[in-house]
Design an enzyme around this catalytic site. Structure first.
Site, PDB file in Angstrom:
ATOM      1  N   GLY A   1       0.795  -1.056   0.017  1.00 59.45           N
ATOM      2  CA  GLY A   1       0.167   0.065  -0.035  1.00 59.45           C
ATOM      3  C   GLY A   1       0.903   1.087   0.080  1.00 59.45           C
TER       4      GLY A   1
ATOM      5  N   GLY B   1      -1.467 -11.151  -4.141  1.00 60.66           N
ATOM      6  CA  GLY B   1      -0.948 -11.975  -4.413  1.00 60.66           C
ATOM      7  C   GLY B   1       0.469 -12.421  -3.807  1.00 60.66           C
TER       8      GLY B   1
ATOM      9  N   GLY C   1       5.035  -7.482   4.283  1.00 61.84           N
ATOM     10  CA  GLY C   1       4.736  -8.169   2.881  1.00 61.84           C
ATOM     11  C   GLY C   1       5.654  -7.935   1.823  1.00 61.84           C
TER      12      GLY C   1
ATOM     13  CG  ASP D   1      -0.276  -1.758   9.473  1.00 60.51           C
ATOM     14  OD1 ASP D   1      -1.365  -1.100   9.710  1.00 60.51           O
ATOM     15  OD2 ASP D   1      -0.265  -2.795   8.410  1.00 60.51           O
TER      16      ASP D   1
ATOM     17  NE  ARG E   1      -0.938  -7.523   7.287  1.00 61.80           N
ATOM     18  CZ  ARG E   1      -0.224  -7.928   6.573  1.00 61.80           C
ATOM     19  NH1 ARG E   1       0.439  -7.143   6.325  1.00 61.80           N
ATOM     20  NH2 ARG E   1      -0.462  -9.035   5.778  1.00 61.80           N
TER      21      ARG E   1
END
Length: 202
Positions: free
Chosen positions: A14, A78, A117, A140, A184
């Protein structure tokens, strides 16, 4: 490791405040060290699809500090190690294609700007032999070993401002209001904004 001559920079996950400032800092620092920089568009897709890797220099990053988002673009989807990907050049295993393009572009290292991620993906590529630097970016603030990530301070500021504005409405209606914020699996935004926006009545 010998001094790099050419590096790639990408943003993943993001978008968050401060991304363009980091890109600008990487480009200017590299230029001062006489290192060429390739901007990789749309995260690791910049090492997948032709035409998504472009040289960027100091002039290209002039004036981007005030801009939100990321001038390089980003994707948040993904697992790149899950299966093959279709490109104009044919079908490839994602990870193998990234490593091949890294070599084809004559890159010496990658600068990966992202959250847990993106950095987890970067770590897998590091294990495959790609030298890289991870820059922790996430509102986060949940990257291990990092006190404060890019984007966290801005997120806390916005959440605190919202809480400040809700105080008057809550008092006018004599109500208790619950404010839900992002985070999160970590509660750092809630904790910091809650403390900063708290009012004590005596």
């Amino acid at each position: 490791m010998p001094t790099p001559k050419k590096i790639g920079v990408l943003t993943g996950g993001g978008d968050a405040p401060g991304l363009n400032a980091v890109i600008r800092a990487v480009v200017k620092a590299a230029h001062n060290a006489r290192v060429e920089v390739l901007g990789l568009e749309d995260s690791f897709d910049g090492l997948i699809f032709p035409g998504k890797a472009k040289p960027i220099g100091p002039r290209d990053v002039t004036g981007i500090l005030r801009l939100g988002g990321t001038v390089l673009g980003t994707v948040n989807r993904g697992d790149p190690f899950a299966g093959p990907i279709e490109t104009p050049d044919g079908s490839f295993i994602y990870a193998d294609r990234v490593c091949a393009m890294f070599e084809q572009l004559s890159l010496d290292a990658l600068v990966c700007i992202g959250g847990d991620g993106t950095l987890a993906i970067a770590h897998e590529f590091h294990k495959m032999g790609i030298p890289l630097v991870g820059v922790p970016k996430t509102i986060d603030n949940d990257i291990v070993g990092t006190n404060s990530c890019f984007g966290f301070d801005s997120a806390v500021s916005f959440a605190t401002d919202a809480i400040d504005r809700l105080h008057t409405t809550a008092e006018a209606h004599r109500r208790v209001m619950v404010v839900e914020v992002m985070g999160r699996y970590a509660g750092w935004i809630a904790l910091h904004a809650g403390v900063a926006g708290a009012r004590t009545s005596f």
